[in-house]
Motif scaffolding. Structure first.
Motif, PDB file in Angstrom:
ATOM      1  N   ARG C 153       0.813  -1.223   0.000  1.00  0.00           N
ATOM      2  CA  ARG C 153       0.000   0.000   0.000  1.00  0.00           C
ATOM      3  C   ARG C 153       0.845   1.271   0.000  1.00  0.00           C
ATOM      4  NH1 ARG C 153      -1.455  -3.042   3.711  1.00  0.00           N
ATOM      5  NH2 ARG C 153      -1.478  -1.662   5.527  1.00  0.00           N
ATOM      6  N   TYR C 154       2.068   1.150  -0.450  1.00  0.00           N
ATOM      7  CA  TYR C 154       2.885   2.348  -0.594  1.00  0.00           C
ATOM      8  C   TYR C 154       2.266   3.244  -1.668  1.00  0.00           C
ATOM      9  CZ  TYR C 154       7.345   4.893  -0.081  1.00  0.00           C
ATOM     10  OH  TYR C 154       8.311   5.818   0.198  1.00  0.00           O
ATOM     11  N   VAL C 156      -0.823   3.494  -2.391  1.00  0.00           N
ATOM     12  CA  VAL C 156      -2.008   4.154  -1.846  1.00  0.00           C
ATOM     13  C   VAL C 156      -1.586   5.435  -1.131  1.00  0.00           C
ATOM     14  CG1 VAL C 156      -4.013   3.878  -0.361  1.00  0.00           C
ATOM     15  CG2 VAL C 156      -3.094   1.897  -1.583  1.00  0.00           C
ATOM     16  N   ALA C 157      -0.463   5.303  -0.395  1.00  0.00           N
ATOM     17  CA  ALA C 157       0.033   6.481   0.315  1.00  0.00           C
ATOM     18  C   ALA C 157       0.548   7.518  -0.668  1.00  0.00           C
ATOM     19  CB  ALA C 157       1.139   6.067   1.284  1.00  0.00           C
ATOM     20  N   GLY C 158       1.103   7.041  -1.776  1.00  0.00           N
ATOM     21  CA  GLY C 158       1.748   7.957  -2.702  1.00  0.00           C
ATOM     22  C   GLY C 158       0.795   8.659  -3.650  1.00  0.00           C
ATOM     23  N   CYS C 159      -0.354   8.069  -3.907  1.00  0.00           N
ATOM     24  CA  CYS C 159      -1.283   8.655  -4.885  1.00  0.00           C
ATOM     25  C   CYS C 159      -2.014   9.848  -4.273  1.00  0.00           C
ATOM     26  CB  CYS C 159      -2.286   7.601  -5.344  1.00  0.00           C
ATOM     27  SG  CYS C 159      -3.560   8.303  -6.395  1.00  0.00           S
ATOM     28  N   ARG C 164      -6.275   4.730  -5.765  1.00  0.00           N
ATOM     29  CA  ARG C 164      -5.825   3.346  -5.581  1.00  0.00           C
ATOM     30  C   ARG C 164      -6.617   2.689  -4.466  1.00  0.00           C
ATOM     31  NH1 ARG C 164      -1.364   0.949  -7.445  1.00  0.00           N
ATOM     32  NH2 ARG C 164      -0.714   1.921  -9.382  1.00  0.00           N
ATOM     33  N   ASN C 165      -7.001   1.453  -4.736  1.00  0.00           N
ATOM     34  CA  ASN C 165      -7.886   0.743  -3.820  1.00  0.00           C
ATOM     35  C   ASN C 165      -7.220  -0.527  -3.352  1.00  0.00           C
ATOM     36  OD1 ASN C 165     -10.583   2.241  -4.683  1.00  0.00           O
ATOM     37  ND2 ASN C 165      -9.389   1.702  -6.502  1.00  0.00           N
TER      38      ASN C 165
END
Lengths: 401, 330, 255, 546, 132
Positions: C153-154, C156-159, C164-165
């Protein structure tokens, strides 16, 4: 030498059994997580990293702090730390292992973890973090082991270990720097996107680590014959004091920059932490507790009279440790995600299951640390005889030094 | 030199199997030899054990590696110097499952001083443990070829072994571990001067043989040399249930693999590999240290000529009398 | 006979390789490309969303419905674990920097369609430790390989766009009607809009573009000066989400 | 004709690299290796106990005057032993030559001679076994590791099987528990079948068979020695003790190794026993017939061991004692613990041992009915039955050498330590890989503690001495306590060679020193006649005044 | 023989373990079972040949699938030309399962027989509805 870890008195085995029980209970929770997915955690699409990653971040600091005993001893020949370096290194080993495990338990597909090595991505800080962590683990295992086994044999450590020790010093700095880069390079998360994140991490690590080490020394003095000596403890206390000063200073820098510039995207995160946002106050009491502890710790540590009293020093160390743990282990990660990119505040608090899995990882770390410390103290002949033997007027074995 | 002999022996075996298969001797390599090998293995091992069993254990010669059971307030080490059956079982379990004695291994070195130091030396223990456990798991995994329907525990072991999602078909960790450990076991024989000195051809041969078995197995699983394992299972099931068939069209590599296993099975009972059974029967480990508590019977305990007190007194009566020592007969 | 078989296998393998090689090297894949390249420039697919048109049909979620249906996107029914490829978001949430109190109500109170921005400089790609997500060279689509994703989920953090799901649980029970032609996901991986790469390969337009009753979505090669999207971007004022972050989003919103 | 004694500096130049030459090459140059082997058994001794083929020969000779059918004798003997000993048969078959035992042998550590690696010592015999007793060997010969039994191989056996002290350290590390002592014992039995044995084993056996003890002390001599000890003790302490011999109806028969009443420093231990028994009023007796607890038969053959061992139970029965107490000795206790009951039992004419002083039942010897003096004394100390003044041993900084047999064949580890801690203030352990079950042999056990074997003894004892040196340098240790008669005889020269300034002593010497006796004289000294530390300064002042 | 009871017990355990395939096959009676995968072709005219020869597919279909997976997902290569010149779309669900339309009767037969886990495919890819 390793077999020292599997010999011990009832007290030792009782402790090991207790830790194993913790691990076992946590493992059940982890199996549940494996089965059902990360839905058993409090994480969400908005707060997608939480307690696990926060623990990871905090523990990287603990691991890196070993350098605070290694550096004075090996570079400045500060003799009082001679007995402490291995303690530091063998504190770093379980810490790094816990870091890695916290990453693994945070993964959706833990059985693909090897993909990080199979498809190395030089552009990802996570790849570098894994490299630096495993390198640091390797260094500390090798150095700690070689130094201790030479000590046991009564010979000087082999010459080739020296370069390893020297490398381990910048390497320790690197692990926490790269860990900071995980966060501070993300344009999407203004809270983390600050150049002082790495220095802040290091300062907090060098405060919390030595504080923990002092507490461990106090505990070991109760449980074993080990004594680090007054000088070493006081030096550690001074290190923790100034690191804590710098840490608090850097936090205040952040607060100034954020609030004077008044950029809402930056301010919201701090508001969430300290006053609550959109009616969400989950972390507010914690953060104030952390701040209060930091102030108390600084007062106690900066006053030489208090610092030199071991009882007060103990309290100060606990204050430092807890303050930083709250800051990094609770606030740092969640605040980065709150508010979300869409400006929403989604509540996050670790679930029981999440907490139990963390207990498992902490337990594994404790187990490894217990085994390693048992080896150290047995090799040095610093274990205390079992309770039963103490009742007996005559001890069966007499220490060899 | 000795290693080379063994190496070429294995190469020749591989060549033999290959030639045999190209000469269409599949019935021999697929049926006759495996049966011979299985029989040689099963009866050979049993025979060797019975031969050992024929000799009695005249004395209780436990090697005591810990404190004996004596006074109630001195802590007895029941696993290292067992005085109860449970202790012996525990000690044997530690030996068989975890190689307890090898775990003690140290490395001596002589430093200037002169000073002898004893360092830890756990590599042999580690490699040995990894080797034997992964070999066992590999064998258990292979039971899927012999069991229909495949029992749950094999499925479980398989899935644990292939937990890490690497490659298709999934890479079994024990396969890698087996090859790595057997390579280490070879390298130490090749590179450590003392170990090299004591090694015989019969020490290298099984290592190369097992290495070759593992490599041919891996080639069949992970490379285009793959064979149709449905047919392999058909053959294996036929062998196991005594309804032998050799399905057409299984690749030569499989027959080489099978041939090497057959050789290993035949070689097993007549070699040092019998340590598998021997470890259970080693008198220094599987006996209690209760020598003074319970009398051990020696079945061939024959009477011997001793110097009896009467003869002795006869010989020394005069001097004894003079010294005032009590006598049986004046 | 084993030998014969092996020989055959080698031949078969070689044949496969050659055909593979041919298709890889061959300039134009079979099928008809809806996005004419027109020039030598590298193809760069992008989308323009006509907010005006979209606004007209308040409450329309056809694009979401069709997209989620054909891609087997689950309906978890829980906002914390929601999975969304294309959806409608408040203007303020989608464009925090464009928001101000005096904005026309029409805009302020309406919702805009959002999806993965298929950024030209995607942070998710930068951070991914396994190259499970990458920007396709041939057309700039930000792709995902669910086989390789480790679920860290990097990304997810970056978007910066919430595109991102993560599959917090097994999605299958939450898919009402499964489309057998498209895979589902497994728990523990990340997913997002793929610009209907599978439809593009078949010569079709993205499903959302196809279905939009207002024809509010314009899709095409932005590097082709003659393309529809290029023309419309030339003629109308457009904005993008959080351009200040330097991600260079490829979803253009026509004001 | 004894070889020139090498200096420690010479001996420490050890090359552990065995080189590339194949070990199956068997030739040994005995002349060149003087100092590393023992003299042949004298025909007179051999004849007295009926050893086969007594004759005049010498290992240094080319011709050992073997019987013509020597090979057949060896093969038959080998087959016979394979049928009698499962241990032997299994140990012949299952060694994988992992090498874990290699650097565990004190002779290998001290000499670097690759054939002193236990694995290879066993292979000397195993290669012959493989060649002639296994299918693989019969077919493949040397390819299967087989080797023909030649005279050179036999000589090599002689050289190396009398270069093993049967200490069993290797067996602790062997993953299958292969005990090279068993193989050495079988090897020595086989050698004996063709009349190859050494005098240091043969003659003590003959003596023991005749007089009851290895030294050949006759009954009146034995009585003299004990009486002398009683007088000595009175001189030292002012207390007159009783030391009955051959007393019928005594509660306990006390058996000690003969060196205790003839050797030094053993003798101080004997004084300690007598003082202790007097102090607690023990009803015991020595025996002039069973005047030897040691048993060199163990180093010869199982049959010989049994022949010499019989007298202990015989004497216990004749005297009508309730149980037997054994003194400080190493291999004696291997025999008593692991063999005696099986060979000469059952000892059903005695009672389960109970300490008459403390009432403790020694359940661990309820069948054999023989307990170790350390078990006995530890029990006394635990129950505070004797008055001890630890400071009377303050002249000593003590370390303890676990004797191989009590450690690895008996598991007697903590009792001696308990006693030492009970009687002296300064006790220091040697490094842990050299004590307890990992203890190092003195290098001279199993019948090879001779002068002609001096070099090998010093080499074999080097690991032990090195560990003593460690505590000597670190803690100023000056006394090496032990509970083995061979140790007490051979450790002093070893210490003198490697670590001068360290004395050797019995544990019961320390007990005797610390024992505060009723009615003892004011100026009593320790058992060596030295004033106690503390009283000594007073004495010196007096001297100064005079 | 000495310690007969223990040793015979040991040998018996060894014998039973070593011959367990025989006893197991007697117990289950499944020793001559052979999987008979059935191909239930959906109505897809012109595709009566497999993408690769049967022999290859039997032993190495996972290679092919793995290869397809990588080339489709990573390289966007979706066309496959078989050795005999037919062109196929590289797709497990949409090409393979068109012909082998019945997973339980086709894939599972051998996969169960050989105890080969294929969840790695089917936890995402959708198996066709079995209509028969």
């Amino acid at each position: 030498m390793l077999e020292k870890a599997i010999t011990g008195d009832k007290r030792y085995w009782g402790w090991i059994a207790f830790v194993l029980m913790l691990i076992g209970t946590g493992a059940i929770a982890y199996l549940r997580q494996l089965d059902q997915g990360l839905t058993v955690t409090g994480l969400s699409r908005d707060v997608s990293w939480g307690f696990y990653i926060a623990q990871f971040t905090f523990l990287v600091g603990v691991a890196a702090s070993a350098v605070m005993v290694v550096l004075p001893y090996y570079l400045h020949n500060f003799k009082a730390f001679s007995k402490l370096t291995i303690l530091g290194e063998f504190l770093a080993v379980p810490s790094v292992i816990m870091c890695m495990l916290f990453i693994v338990v945070d993964m959706g597909q833990p059985f693909r973890v090897q993909n990080v090595m199979l498809y190395p991505s030089l552009n990802s800080p996570m790849f570098w973090d894994m490299m630096s962590l495993s390198g640091y683990l390797f260094l500390n295992v090798v150095i700690g082991y070689m130094v201790l086994s030479s000590e046991k044999k009564g010979i000087a450590p082999p010459k080739w270990i020296k370069p390893f020790i020297i490398i381990s010093i910048p390497w320790a700095i690197s692990i926490h720097t790269v860990t900071a880069f995980l966060y501070s390079g993300l344009a999407a998360r203004p809270f983390w996107m600050t150049a002082v994140l790495a220095p802040r991490f290091l300062a907090s690590a060098f405060a919390a680590g030595p504080a923990l080490l002092i507490l461990i020394i106090f505990l070991m003095r109760k449980l074993t014959r080990f004594d680090a000596g007054k000088e070493a403890i006081q030096k550690l206390a001074v290190i923790a004091t100034y690191a804590m000063c710098i840490n608090v200073f850097l936090v205040l820098m952040e607060v100034f920059t954020t609030f004077y510039s008044g950029m809402p995207e930056h301010m919201h995160h701090f508001e969430f932490l300290y006053v609550g946002l959109h009616g969400n106050n989950t972390l507010v009491p914690w953060m104030w507790l952390s701040s209060a502890l930091a102030v108390v710790a600084l007062v106690l540590l900066l006053t030489p009279k208090f610092r030199k009293k071991e009882v007060i020093l103990g309290f100060a160390c606990i204050a430092v440790f807890v303050s930083i743990w709250i800051d990094k282990g609770l606030g740092m990660i969640v605040a980065g995600f709150t508010p979300s990119q869409m400006g929403e505040v989604v509540d996050y608090w670790p679930t029981l299951n999440e907490f139990m899995v963390s207990i498992m990882v902490w337990g594994i770390g404790l187990l490894i640390m217990s085994l390693l410390y048992k080896i150290i103290f047995t090799v040095r002949g610093e274990t205390k005889p079992a309770l039963e033997a103490k009742e007996d007027k005559k001890e069966l074995t007499v220490p060899s030094n | 030199m000795k290693a080379l002999y063994s190496f070429f022996a294995v190469i020749i075996l591989i060549a033999l199997a290959y030639l045999g298969i190209t000469a269409d001797m599949t019935t021999f390599f697929g049926l006759v030899l495996p049966y011979i090998a299985a029989a040689a293995f099963i009866f050979g091992v049993a025979y060797r054990i019975l031969i050992w069993a024929k000799s009695p254990v005249p004395f209780k010669i436990t090697t005591t590696c810990g404190q004996q059971k004596s006074l109630p307030w001195i802590k007895n080490s029941n696993l290292e110097s067992p005085h109860t059956t449970l202790g012996v079982i525990g000690r044997m379990a530690l030996e068989v499952l975890f190689f307890r004695s090898l775990f003690r291994n140290t490395k001596m070195s002589l430093k200037d001083g002169p000073k002898i130091v004893y360092g830890e030396n756990k590599w042999l223990w580690l490699a040995g443990l990894v080797f034997h456990w992964s070999f066992l798991i590999v064998i258990i995994r292979h039971l899927r070829f012999f069991f229909e329907p495949v029992p749950e525990f094999i499925l479980l072991i398989q899935s644990l072994d292939g937990l890490l999602e690497i490659y298709v078909p999934v890479l079994y960790m024990t396969g890698v571990a087996l090859l790595m450990s057997v390579t280490y076991l070879y390298l130490r024989r090749a590179l450590i001067p003392q170990i090299n000195y004591i090694s015989l051809i019969s020490d290298y041969f099984p290592l190369f043989l097992i290495m070759a078995i593992a490599i041919t197995g891996a080639l069949m699983r992970y490379t285009p040399l793959r064979v149709d394992i449905i047919k392999v299972k058909e053959l294996a099931m036929g062998l196991g249930s005594f309804n032998p068939v050799v399905p057409e069209g299984i690749g030569a590599i499989f027959f080489i693999h099978l041939f090497l296993i057959s050789v290993l099975l035949i070689y097993f009972p007549m070699s040092k590999l019998m340590h598998m059974a021997g470890i259970f029967m080693s008198p220094t480990r599987n006996m209690k240290n209760d020598n003074r508590m319970k009398r051990h019977i020696n079945p061939w305990n024959y009477p011997v000529d001793t110097h009896s007190y009467e003869d002795w007194e006869d010989e020394f009566r005069d001097v004894m009398k003079e010294a005032g020592l009590p006598l049986e007969k004046e | 006979m084993g030998i014969d078989r092996r020989k055959f296998l080698t031949i078969a393998g070689l044949t496969t390789l050659t055909t593979l090689g041919k298709t890889v090297l061959g300039s134009s894949p079979a099928g008809h490309d809806p996005i004419e390249t027109g020039s030598q420039a590298v193809k760069r697919l992008a989308m323009a969303i006509d907010m005006q048109k979209c606004r007209q049909n308040e409450g329309c979620v056809e694009c979401t419905k069709i997209c989620h249906k054909i891609h087997n996107v689950p309906d978890i029914g829980n906002s914390k674990e929601e999975i969304k490829w294309i959806w409608k978001e408040n203007f303020e949430a989608a464009f925090p920097n464009q928001h101000h109190d005096l904005l026309e109500d029409e805009i302020k109170n309406n919702q805009v369609v959002v999806l993965c921005n298929h950024c030209d400089d995607p942070p998710c790609v930068k951070v991914c430790p396994t190259q499970s997500t990458w920007k396709r060279e041939s057309d700039g689509i930000v792709m995902m390989d669910m086989h390789r994703c480790i679920g860290c989920r990097y990304c997810v953090a970056g978007c910066p766009y919430g595109s991102r799901n993560f599959n917090f649980r097994d999605p299958r029970p939450f898919i009402k009607e499964t489309n057998p032609e498209y895979p589902t996901r497994t728990k523990g991986v990340v997913e997002k809009c793929n610009f209907c790469a599978e439809r593009l390969a078949d010569g079709l337009l993205p499903a959302c573009v196809d279905i939009c009753p207002e024809k509010a979505l314009i899709f095409g090669n932005i590097n082709d000066p003659k393309s529809e999207i290029r023309q419309i971007l030339k003629s109308r004022h457009s904005i993008r989400r959080k351009p200040i972050l330097g991600t260079n989003p490829q979803i253009y919103y026509l004001v | 004709m004894s070889a020139k004694k090498p200096t420690p500096a010479d001996l420490i130049q050890i090359d552990f690299n065995p080189g590339k030459k194949d070990w199956m090459d068997a030739k040994i140059d005995f002349e060149k290796k003087r100092g590393n082997w023992n003299y042949q058994v004298l025909p007179k001794s051999a004849e007295y106990v009926g050893m086969p083929y007594p004759r005049k020969w010498s290992p240094a000779d080319e011709d050992w005057k073997l019987p013509d059918n020597w090979q057949k004798i060896i093969f038959e003997g080998l087959r016979d032993r394979l049928d009698k000993y499962r241990s032997f048969k299994i140990f012949m078959d299952i060694c994988v030559r992992c090498g874990a035992c290699a650097d565990k042998c004190h002779f290998f550590i001290g000499s670097g001679d690759p054939k002193n690696m236990p694995v290879l010592r066993a292979e000397l015999l195993r290669s012959v076994y493989r060649n002639d007793f296994t299918a693989a060997g019969k077919i493949f010969g040397s390819l299967a590791g087989g080797r023909k039994l030649t005279v050179d191989v036999l000589k090599e056996w002689f050289y190396y099987f009398f270069q093993c002290t049967e200490c069993r350290r290797c067996s602790v590390f062997c993953p299958y528990g292969i005990d090279t002592a068993e193989i050495t014992m079988m090897g020595r039995e086989l050698l004996d079948l063709v009349g190859l044995n050494i005098d240091w084993i043969g003659t003590p056996i003959a003596n023991c068979h005749r007089t009851g003890n290895h030294l050949g002390v006759q009954p009146h001599g034995f009585k003299d020695s004990i009486d002398f000890a009683v007088d000595d003790l009175e001189d030292i302490t002012g207390v007159r003790a009783e030391a009955p011999i051959n007393k019928k109806g005594a509660e306990i028969l006390f058996v000690i190794p003969s060196a205790d009443y003839f050797g030094d420093p053993h003798y101080f231990g004997l004084l300690g026993y007598i003082a202790l028994f007097h102090e607690i009023g023990l009803d015991y007796t020595f025996s002039a017939y069973a005047s030897e607890g040691g048993n060199f038969g163990l180093f010869h053959s199982n049959e010989m061991m049994k022949r010499l061992n019989g007298k202990i139970y015989n004497e216990a029965k004749r005297l009508g004692v309730k149980w037997i107490l054994g003194g400080e000795c190493g291999h004696m206790w291997r025999v008593l613990h692991q063999y005696m009951d099986t060979m000469s039992g059952p000892a059903d004419f005695m009672e389960e041992p109970v300490s008459p002083i403390t009432g403790t039942k020694f359940e661990n010897s309820k069948s054999t009915k023989m307990i170790h003096i350390c078990e006995f004394t530890a029990d006394l100390i635990k129950h505070n039955k004797i008055k001890l003044d630890k400071s009377r041993n303050d002249q000593w900084r003590v370390t303890y050498h676990d004797s191989c047999n009590p450690a690895r064949a008996m598991g007697l580890l903590d009792e001696p330590r308990y006693v030492i801690n009970g009687v002296c203030n300064h006790f220091f352990e040697m490094p842990e890989n050299t004590i307890r079950e990992q203890t190092f042999c003195c290098g001279s056990g199993a019948g090879i503690g001779t002068d002609e074997n001096f070099e090998m003894r010093m080499r074999g004892g080097m690991p032990r001495a090195n560990a003593v040196q460690y505590v000597h340098e670190k803690h100023n240790v000056n006394l090496l306590a032990c509970i083995c008669a061979i140790d007490k005889a051979t450790l002093p020269p070893l210490m003198e060679y490697w670590v001068p300034e360290v004395e050797v002593g019995a544990i019961h010497e320390l007990v005797g020193n610390a024992l505060v006796m009723k009615g003892e004289k004011k100026d009593r000294t320790d058992l060596r006649g030295e004033p106690f530390v503390g009283t000594e300064t007073a004495g010196k002042e007096e001297e100064a005044n005079v | 023989m000495y310690d007969a009871s223990k040793i015979i017990l040991g040998i018996l355990i060894f014998l039973v373990l070593a011959t367990s395939p025989f006893w197991y096959s007697k117990a289950t009676g499944q020793s001559d079972y052979l999987p008979d995968p059935v191909i239930l072709t959906k109505d897809t005219p012109g595709k009566d040949v497999c993408v690769m020869p049967t022999d290859y597919m039997r032993s190495s279909h996972m290679d092919l699938l793995n290869d397809w997976r990588n080339s489709v997902v990573r390289d966007g290569e979706r066309k496959f030309v078989s050795p005999n010149g037919h062109e196929y779309k590289k797709s497990l669900s949409n090409t393979c399962m068109d012909c082998h339309a019945n997973k339980t009767e086709f894939c599972d037969k051998c996969h169960n027989y050989m105890a080969v886990d294929d969840q790695t495919c089917w936890s995402c890819h959708v198996e066709p509805k079995e209509e028969l």
